[in-house]
Structure formats: structure tokens, C-alpha cells
Design a protein around this motif. Structure first.
Motif, PDB file in Angstrom:
ATOM      1  N   VAL A  30       9.450   0.130 -14.681  1.00 34.97           N
ATOM      2  CA  VAL A  30       8.708   0.675 -13.542  1.00 34.97           C
ATOM      3  C   VAL A  30       7.292   1.050 -13.971  1.00 34.97           C
ATOM      4  O   VAL A  30       6.313   0.713 -13.294  1.00 34.97           O
ATOM      5  CB  VAL A  30       9.432   1.894 -12.949  1.00 34.97           C
ATOM      6  CG1 VAL A  30       8.572   2.569 -11.883  1.00 34.97           C
ATOM      7  CG2 VAL A  30      10.765   1.477 -12.340  1.00 34.97           C
ATOM      8  N   LEU A  31       7.155   1.736 -15.102  1.00 38.62           N
ATOM      9  CA  LEU A  31       5.824   2.138 -15.571  1.00 38.62           C
ATOM     10  C   LEU A  31       4.960   0.909 -15.890  1.00 38.62           C
ATOM     11  O   LEU A  31       3.780   0.858 -15.529  1.00 38.62           O
ATOM     12  CB  LEU A  31       5.951   3.022 -16.808  1.00 38.62           C
ATOM     13  CG  LEU A  31       4.626   3.492 -17.432  1.00 38.62           C
ATOM     14  CD1 LEU A  31       3.813   4.298 -16.430  1.00 38.62           C
ATOM     15  CD2 LEU A  31       4.888   4.307 -18.699  1.00 38.62           C
ATOM     16  N   ALA A  32       5.546  -0.080 -16.572  1.00 33.63           N
ATOM     17  CA  ALA A  32       4.795  -1.291 -16.910  1.00 33.63           C
ATOM     18  C   ALA A  32       4.321  -2.006 -15.654  1.00 33.63           C
ATOM     19  O   ALA A  32       3.183  -2.494 -15.592  1.00 33.63           O
ATOM     20  CB  ALA A  32       5.649  -2.219 -17.770  1.00 33.63           C
ATOM     21  N   ALA A  33       5.181  -2.080 -14.648  1.00 35.65           N
ATOM     22  CA  ALA A  33       4.794  -2.742 -13.396  1.00 35.65           C
ATOM     23  C   ALA A  33       3.652  -2.004 -12.717  1.00 35.65           C
ATOM     24  O   ALA A  33       2.698  -2.626 -12.218  1.00 35.65           O
ATOM     25  CB  ALA A  33       6.005  -2.827 -12.465  1.00 35.65           C
ATOM     26  N   LEU A  34       3.710  -0.677 -12.698  1.00 35.35           N
ATOM     27  CA  LEU A  34       2.657   0.112 -12.055  1.00 35.35           C
ATOM     28  C   LEU A  34       1.345   0.019 -12.827  1.00 35.35           C
ATOM     29  O   LEU A  34       0.268  -0.118 -12.233  1.00 35.35           O
ATOM     30  CB  LEU A  34       3.104   1.569 -11.936  1.00 35.35           C
ATOM     31  CG  LEU A  34       4.295   1.852 -11.005  1.00 35.35           C
ATOM     32  CD1 LEU A  34       4.696   3.317 -11.095  1.00 35.35           C
ATOM     33  CD2 LEU A  34       3.948   1.495  -9.567  1.00 35.35           C
ATOM     34  N   ALA A  50      12.118  -6.625  -9.898  1.00 39.20           N
ATOM     35  CA  ALA A  50      11.813  -6.516 -11.328  1.00 39.20           C
ATOM     36  C   ALA A  50      12.947  -5.854 -12.097  1.00 39.20           C
ATOM     37  O   ALA A  50      13.236  -6.222 -13.241  1.00 39.20           O
ATOM     38  CB  ALA A  50      10.517  -5.725 -11.520  1.00 39.20           C
ATOM     39  N   LEU A  51      13.622  -4.895 -11.470  1.00 39.39           N
ATOM     40  CA  LEU A  51      14.660  -4.129 -12.159  1.00 39.39           C
ATOM     41  C   LEU A  51      16.025  -4.805 -12.129  1.00 39.39           C
ATOM     42  O   LEU A  51      16.784  -4.737 -13.106  1.00 39.39           O
ATOM     43  CB  LEU A  51      14.767  -2.734 -11.533  1.00 39.39           C
ATOM     44  CG  LEU A  51      13.592  -1.792 -11.806  1.00 39.39           C
ATOM     45  CD1 LEU A  51      13.650  -0.589 -10.896  1.00 39.39           C
ATOM     46  CD2 LEU A  51      13.602  -1.347 -13.271  1.00 39.39           C
ATOM     47  N   TRP A  52      16.348  -5.444 -11.008  1.00 44.74           N
ATOM     48  CA  TRP A  52      17.715  -5.959 -10.861  1.00 44.74           C
ATOM     49  C   TRP A  52      17.796  -7.432 -10.488  1.00 44.74           C
ATOM     50  O   TRP A  52      18.896  -7.951 -10.297  1.00 44.74           O
ATOM     51  CB  TRP A  52      18.464  -5.127  -9.808  1.00 44.74           C
ATOM     52  CG  TRP A  52      18.682  -3.718 -10.238  1.00 44.74           C
ATOM     53  CD1 TRP A  52      19.583  -3.257 -11.153  1.00 44.74           C
ATOM     54  CD2 TRP A  52      17.971  -2.563  -9.773  1.00 44.74           C
ATOM     55  NE1 TRP A  52      19.482  -1.902 -11.293  1.00 44.74           N
ATOM     56  CE2 TRP A  52      18.496  -1.431 -10.452  1.00 44.74           C
ATOM     57  CE3 TRP A  52      16.945  -2.370  -8.849  1.00 44.74           C
ATOM     58  CZ2 TRP A  52      18.028  -0.149 -10.223  1.00 44.74           C
ATOM     59  CZ3 TRP A  52      16.475  -1.086  -8.637  1.00 44.74           C
ATOM     60  CH2 TRP A  52      17.013   0.008  -9.315  1.00 44.74           C
ATOM     61  N   VAL A 131      10.469 -10.139 -17.438  1.00 35.92           N
ATOM     62  CA  VAL A 131      10.388  -9.609 -16.076  1.00 35.92           C
ATOM     63  C   VAL A 131       9.279 -10.376 -15.352  1.00 35.92           C
ATOM     64  O   VAL A 131       8.097 -10.208 -15.674  1.00 35.92           O
ATOM     65  CB  VAL A 131      10.076  -8.098 -16.085  1.00 35.92           C
ATOM     66  CG1 VAL A 131      10.032  -7.553 -14.664  1.00 35.92           C
ATOM     67  CG2 VAL A 131      11.102  -7.346 -16.919  1.00 35.92           C
ATOM     68  N   PRO A 132       9.618 -11.230 -14.382  1.00 33.77           N
ATOM     69  CA  PRO A 132       8.590 -12.092 -13.766  1.00 33.77           C
ATOM     70  C   PRO A 132       7.383 -11.339 -13.232  1.00 33.77           C
ATOM     71  O   PRO A 132       6.242 -11.776 -13.414  1.00 33.77           O
ATOM     72  CB  PRO A 132       9.370 -12.795 -12.635  1.00 33.77           C
ATOM     73  CG  PRO A 132      10.780 -12.831 -13.122  1.00 33.77           C
ATOM     74  CD  PRO A 132      10.976 -11.539 -13.873  1.00 33.77           C
ATOM     75  N   ALA A 136       3.768 -12.179 -14.989  1.00 38.71           N
ATOM     76  CA  ALA A 136       2.621 -12.748 -14.277  1.00 38.71           C
ATOM     77  C   ALA A 136       1.353 -11.964 -14.580  1.00 38.71           C
ATOM     78  O   ALA A 136       0.275 -12.538 -14.792  1.00 38.71           O
ATOM     79  CB  ALA A 136       2.897 -12.770 -12.781  1.00 38.71           C
ATOM     80  N   ALA A 137       1.456 -10.631 -14.616  1.00 36.45           N
ATOM     81  CA  ALA A 137       0.295  -9.798 -14.942  1.00 36.45           C
ATOM     82  C   ALA A 137      -0.140 -10.010 -16.386  1.00 36.45           C
ATOM     83  O   ALA A 137      -1.337 -10.062 -16.690  1.00 36.45           O
ATOM     84  CB  ALA A 137       0.628  -8.330 -14.687  1.00 36.45           C
ATOM     85  N   ALA A 138       0.839 -10.146 -17.285  1.00 30.65           N
ATOM     86  CA  ALA A 138       0.517 -10.368 -18.696  1.00 30.65           C
ATOM     87  C   ALA A 138      -0.216 -11.689 -18.885  1.00 30.65           C
ATOM     88  O   ALA A 138      -1.179 -11.775 -19.656  1.00 30.65           O
ATOM     89  CB  ALA A 138       1.801 -10.345 -19.524  1.00 30.65           C
ATOM     90  N   GLN A 139       0.219 -12.723 -18.191  1.00 25.25           N
ATOM     91  CA  GLN A 139      -0.449 -14.020 -18.302  1.00 25.25           C
ATOM     92  C   GLN A 139      -1.871 -13.947 -17.761  1.00 25.25           C
ATOM     93  O   GLN A 139      -2.787 -14.576 -18.313  1.00 25.25           O
ATOM     94  CB  GLN A 139       0.359 -15.067 -17.549  1.00 25.25           C
ATOM     95  CG  GLN A 139       1.703 -15.387 -18.193  1.00 25.25           C
ATOM     96  CD  GLN A 139       2.534 -16.306 -17.329  1.00 25.25           C
ATOM     97  OE1 GLN A 139       2.020 -17.104 -16.563  1.00 25.25           O
ATOM     98  NE2 GLN A 139       3.851 -16.185 -17.435  1.00 25.25           N
ATOM     99  N   ARG A 140      -2.055 -13.197 -16.687  1.00 27.72           N
ATOM    100  CA  ARG A 140      -3.395 -13.034 -16.128  1.00 27.72           C
ATOM    101  C   ARG A 140      -4.314 -12.334 -17.140  1.00 27.72           C
ATOM    102  O   ARG A 140      -5.467 -12.745 -17.337  1.00 27.72           O
ATOM    103  CB  ARG A 140      -3.319 -12.229 -14.834  1.00 27.72           C
ATOM    104  CG  ARG A 140      -4.635 -12.106 -14.096  1.00 27.72           C
ATOM    105  CD  ARG A 140      -4.439 -11.502 -12.724  1.00 27.72           C
ATOM    106  NE  ARG A 140      -3.925 -10.136 -12.774  1.00 27.72           N
ATOM    107  CZ  ARG A 140      -2.710  -9.776 -12.413  1.00 27.72           C
ATOM    108  NH1 ARG A 140      -1.846 -10.663 -11.963  1.00 27.72           N
ATOM    109  NH2 ARG A 140      -2.312  -8.512 -12.484  1.00 27.72           N
TER     110      ARG A 140
END
Length: 595
Positions: A30-34, A50-52, A131-132, A136-140
Motif C-alpha cells: 500500500v505504501l509503495a503504491a501511494l 495490487a494486494l489480492w 505487483v503490476p 508500471a511505476a517502476a518502469q516509468r
């Protein structure tokens, strides 16, 4: 809490020099996504997925609330909270001084690439690549890292950078072995250091990798450099583009990962810019046709031809209002660029005159917005995207795009929801994409919904899209909604054209003649023609691509504008009034009479 947050490497929160325990794996997700979307809304649905993934528990929302509550206690700031609830999800509020990814972007834009690159501790969001949403954010972020790194390497080579620069180039090239610009820089640095045989080996390694992985050959520029190495006993490596102090960075939005089709359009636009040397091209088409995606996709592939940068700027703010010229230029030039209008224009023209850059100007509505940004001299080029032709601009090439072919639309749907799911019910997939008018934006929105609604059969979903209101209701994903986009586009029309749209929504079919239009508009044919031409200019309606007499033309309202026009017609209040006739001579749209 005096904390720092890091995602340019493993996830970390540091308070007063000490790492903070971030709790369970799901809480960290959750923190990483935010953090990966700091200062933007992350929806509940995105967090649930992302979680489930495909099997969320019935208590999913409650569990997320528990994780967020725990995170608020960890990262709270004084009496307030960095994590706020907004309709449909959460926003993590952070400043560049607090979050390394924001600080990286700030330093990269301000001409401090070495400091920006020094913030990286490893692959972005390392440990969350499964976690897709986060991947996606990491690739960006990784793509942005590469652009900044390559700009830095060019400057280092030009300044006589030695073995340390070669080592860093080699290290990054090992992670990205197919990136040609990176390999060219590696070869250039090796040549400058007298290590010609190693440069030849780099080329051979890249050539084999491209052929094996992608079935491609190296670019012409790279082949030419390689041949010069073979011909000359002591070849001179091509000068990398050493940015002048304070130059604007090469900065484009990320290349759309699901870009599909448009092969002929990409080729024609590339030829216009590269082969024919046009300095101004205009890409037009209706709302949702993918004009921006096309321009950005091509710009990513023209680095060899525009070595001084590829830049992108939107002429509209988030609320759709025009951005001041000074604001636009401040994005294109360094942060200390002039603030006054005359100084900003002069600084921008001086920058362009000394460089060969490609500038993508997105979402232009009027010629007057574009003209001050066009190069008055030099070798830079501009791609403008707009719904109308912007006929007042002296463009060297104009490209109009419209809807996908059915196969292209189905392919885009399959890339998002899975090719196997599409293949299992191809007929329903075709019905779904056809219902969107085969527009890329419509297909993407419905694909995003179907990716979430994995349990819904395609046949059942196709039935849900029957009817104007149902169709527009379905074409929504997050904060992007077709209905809102159509409302904005139609709201900007000249008053007569704007008021004609709901009247055309009263037509029983989207294809109609001038006589039918004049009848439903309650106007004479001269007036109706001019109103329809205004709608044509704005890409709200279309006509077949053949010449014919005005009274024999068959006009068409595409699927989505027609659905919105029918909604407008159903809710029209007060009742329509009569369109007043206009004189039988040319008028601009702004001079139409009210009706």
C-alpha cells in the motif's frame, strides 16, 4: 515527524537517520503504491488489485483502511497526515525534499543530472516488481533514469570523461543491452579512450542481440559509425550532444506501453519530419483518436535525428483552461528562464535557433497559441496535435487520424485483458470495440474496466453497452471519463455549433443528409451548411472522403458524439429555439449568429 521517503531502490522510510519498520508485506505494498503516485489519487480498486489480484476477500476495503490507518501513524506530520482520503481512494502528499523520486525529477529539470542520478540506490521499488501497479511505476522511473543518465553521459564524454564514465556506461548498458543511444555513447567513450576494438565488440554484441530478440537491425546512424570504425585507422567518434549550460532536458511522457496499430501513420509522419525535412507537422483527429499517443510514440524513436532534445508540452492545464505562454515556456526552458512575456519569447527562440530539437505541442485549440512556440530559424521541428486543422498555420505536412480498424481495436483490447480471453469470444470482443466507435481512448477505457471485471463474460459486457447512457457510463476509468471529455469538446464550440449538437441528437440515425440536418436544425440549407462545417472543423462530425455536391453529401456523427448528442437532446431545457439564417458568403465560426 522529520522523515524521508525512498523508492529509487528498495522501499524505505528514514526518520532522523534511522530506518522505520514498515510492517507487513501488504502494508508495504500500500505504501509503495501511494509513494509511486505521490500527490495523485490511487483508487481503492487499484489497491485491491495490487494486494489480492484476482481473489480479494470480502473484507478487502476494511483491510485497506486498517493498513492506511497504520501507515498514517508511521508517517504523520505534526497534527496533520500525509495520507488523505479522497473520493474513491487515497493521496500521499509529499514535497521533493521528502521523496527521492520527486527530488530526482526536480534536480534533473534544473540541470543537475549528477545530483539527480546520485539519488538512485538500485532498481526503483526493488522487491515489488511482482505487483503490476507498482511495476508500471517502476518502469516509468527507470525510463526517466535512462534519459537523464544518457544526457549526463553525453556531457561527461564531451568534457573528456575518462575510465569512470566508461565503467558507468558499461554497467548501465548491461542492464539495458538493446538501447541504441546508450550503446552509441558507450562506443563513443571507448573510441575517445583509444579502445577501438572494444567499441567494435559493443556494436557486434548489440547487432546480434537486436536480431535475436527483436528481429531488427541497428539504426542507420549506428551502422554509419561502425563503418567509419572499419574504414579509418583512427576514426573520430561522432560528437555526442553536449548540452549547453542550463539547456532544457530531453523530456517526453513515457511511450504508451500498449501502443497498437497506426503503422502507416507513424511511417508517414516520420517521413515528413526526417526524409522531407518538414519543420511543422500537424496531427489532427477527433477526441480519443490517439493523436498524443502517436506523436509521443514517434518522438521516442527520433532521438538520432533530433540530438538536442525531444520536448513535450501541453497547452491546457488539468482543468482544461489555456496555460499562460510564460508557464508553457518555463516548462520547456530551465527553471531560471525569463518570466516576462517578451523575455520568454526571446529566450525560447534563442534556444531553438542554436539547436536541432523536436517539440511536441499537445492539444492546441487556436493558431495563436502555437505561433509563439514555432522556431523562427534553425533546424528544430514541431509536431502539433489538435482536433481542428488549425488551417491558419503554414504546416509542411498535415496528418489526420480517426478510428481504428476492427482488428487493431481488438488487438489493443487483447493486450490489456489477455489475448486468450479475446480469442475465446472474438465475436463479443468485436461488438465491444465497435460500440466504442473504434476510438483508441474508448477501447482503452473499456479494456481497463474489463481487466478489473475478470468475472464478467465478454458477451454479457457487450449487452451492457447497448444504449447511449449505458455506453457513456461504461467508458470511465479512474478520473478519465468520455462523457466529461465530450462535454469539454462540445462546450468549446462556437455557440451556433454548440446548440446544434443536441438537435442532431434528435436524428434517428447518425448518418444524415444536408436536407435532414436543415430540417432538424430548423434552418435554411445555407445556414445548416455553415454550422455543419464548423462541426467538421472541430471533428465532431465527419463526411466520406470523396468530392460531391453539398446537397448530396452524407454526414455522420461518430458513435460517441452521437451518444452524447442524444443525451443532450433528451435533457434539453429550455426547449430548442430556431436557427437564424446567415448570408450566403463565407463566415468564420465565431461570426455565426446565435440561435
Amino acid at each position: 515527524m522529520n522523515a524521508g521517503f525512498g523508492i529509487l531502490g528498495p522501499l524505505q522510510v528514514v526518520e532522523n537517520g534511522r530506518s522505520v519498520d514498515l510492517g507487513s508485506r501488504k502494508q508495504q505494498v500500500v505504501l509503495a503504491a501511494l509513494l509511486s503516485r505521490a500527490n495523485s489519487l490511487v483508487s481503492f480498486d487499484a489497491l485491491v488489485e495490487a494486494l489480492w489480484d484476482e481473489a480479494p476477500p470480502q473484507t478487502a476495503r476494511k483491510n485497506i483502511q486498517v493498513y492506511v490507518s497504520a501507515l498514517r501513524r508511521l508517517v504523520s506530520e505534526g497534527s496533520g497526515s500525509r495520507i488523505s482520503y479522497q473520493t474513491g481512494g487515497y493521496v500521499f502528499h509529499a514535497a521533493p525534499a521528502e521523496l527521492d523520486s520527486l527530488r530526482f525529477e526536480q534536480q534533473a529539470r534544473s540541470g543537475a543530472p549528477a545530483e539527480a542520478l546520485g539519488l538512485w540506490r538500485g532498481p526503483a521499488l526493488d522487491g515489488f516488481q511482482d505487483v503490476p501497479l507498482i511495476s508500471a511505476a517502476a518502469q516509468r522511473l527507470e525510463r526517466r533514469f535512462l534519459v537523464v543518465f544518457e544526457d549526463w553521459a553525453e556531457a561527461e564524454i564531451a568534457a573528456g570523461g575518462g575510465s569512470a564514465t566508461i565503467e558507468r556506461l558499461t554497467e548501465v548498458a548491461q542492464r539495458h543491452p538493446l538501447r541504441e543511444r546508450l550503446r552509441m555513447l558507450q562506443m563513443t567513450a571507448l573510441c575517445r579512450a583509444g579502445r577501438r576494438s572494444e567499441a567494435l565488440a559493443v556494436y557486434d554484441e548489440l547487432r546480434q542481440a537486436l536480431a535475436h530478440e527483436l528481429g531488427l537491425s541497428p539504426s542507420q546512424a549506428l551502422v554509419g559509425f561502425y563503418q567509419s570504425l572499419l574504414r579509418e585507422p583512427e576514426p573520430t567518434a561522432p560528437e555526442p550532444d553536449a548540452p549547453a549550460r542550463g539547456r532544457a532536458p530531453s523530456l517526453l511522457p513515457w511511450d504508451p506501453p500498449a501502443f497498437t496499430g497506426r503503422t502507416a501513420a507513424v511511417r508517414r509522419l516520420r517521413d515528413a519530419l526526417v526524409r522531407d525535412g518538414n519543420r511543422l507537422t500537424v496531427v489532427t483527429g477527433p477526441l480519443g483518436a490517439g493523436k498524443t499517443a502517436l506523436a509521443v510514440h514517434l518522438a521516442h524513436r527520433l532521438g538520432d535525428h533530433f540530438p538536442d532534445g525531444r520536448l513535450f508540452v501541453r497547452l491546457r492545464g488539468e482543468d482544461g483552461t489555456p496555460r499562460p505562454f510564460e508557464d508553457v515556456v518555463s516548462q520547456l526552458l530551465p527553471v531560471d528562464s525569463p518570466r516576462s512575456l517578451p523575455e520568454a519569447r526571446r529566450a525560447w527562440q534563442l534556444w531553438l535557433a542554436e539547436r536541432r530539437a523536436l517539440v511536441v505541442i499537445d492539444d492546441a485549440r487556436r493558431e495563436s497559441e502555437v505561433r509563439p512556440l514555432l522556431p523562427e530559424s534553425g533546424d528544430s521541428a514541431v509536431i502539433v496535435t489538435a482536433r481542428s486543422r488549425l488551417a491558419g498555420l503554414e504546416a509542411g505536412y498535415r496528418l489526420r487520424i480517426s478510428s481504428f480498424a476492427v482488428d487493431e481495436a481488438v488487438a489493443l483490447l487483447g493486450r490489456t485483458i489477455g489475448r486468450e480471453r479475446v480469442a475465446a469470444d472474438r465475436r463479443s470482443a468485436e461488438l465491444i470495440v465497435t460500440a466504442t466507435g473504434l476510438l483508441p481512448l474508448g477501447v482503452r477505457l473499456v479494456a481497463d474496466r474489463l481487466a478489473l471485471l475478470r468475472h464478467v463474460p465478454l458477451r454479457e459486457y457487450a449487452e451492457r453497452m447497448v444504449g447511449a447512457r449505458a455506453l457513456l457510463d461504461e467508458l470511465t476509468a479512474g478520473d478519465v471519463a468520455i462523457r466529461a471529455r465530450l462535454a469539454e469538446a462540445i462546450g468549446e464550440l462556437p455557440e451556433p455549433a454548440h446548440r446544434a449538437v443536441p438537435r442532431l441528437g434528435m436524428l434517428p440515425e447518425p448518418v444524415f443528409t444536408l436536407e435532414q440536418a436543415a430540417a432538424v436544425l430548423d434552418a435554411d440549407e445555407n445556414t445548416a451548411v455553415r454550422v455543419l462545417e464548423s462541426l467538421l472543423e472541430a471533428s465532431i462530425i465527419t463526411v466520406p472522403g470523396v468530392e460531391m455536391l453539398a446537397h448530396t453529401v452524407r454526414y455522420e456523427i461518430p458513435v460517441l458524439p452521437y451518444a452524447y448528442a442524444r443525451e443532450m437532446a433528451a435533457s434539453a431545457n429550455p426547449p430548442f429555439t430556431t436557427i437564424k439564417p446567415v448570408a450566403n458568403h463565407l463566415h468564420t465560426a465565431r461570426h455565426y449568429p446565435s440561435f
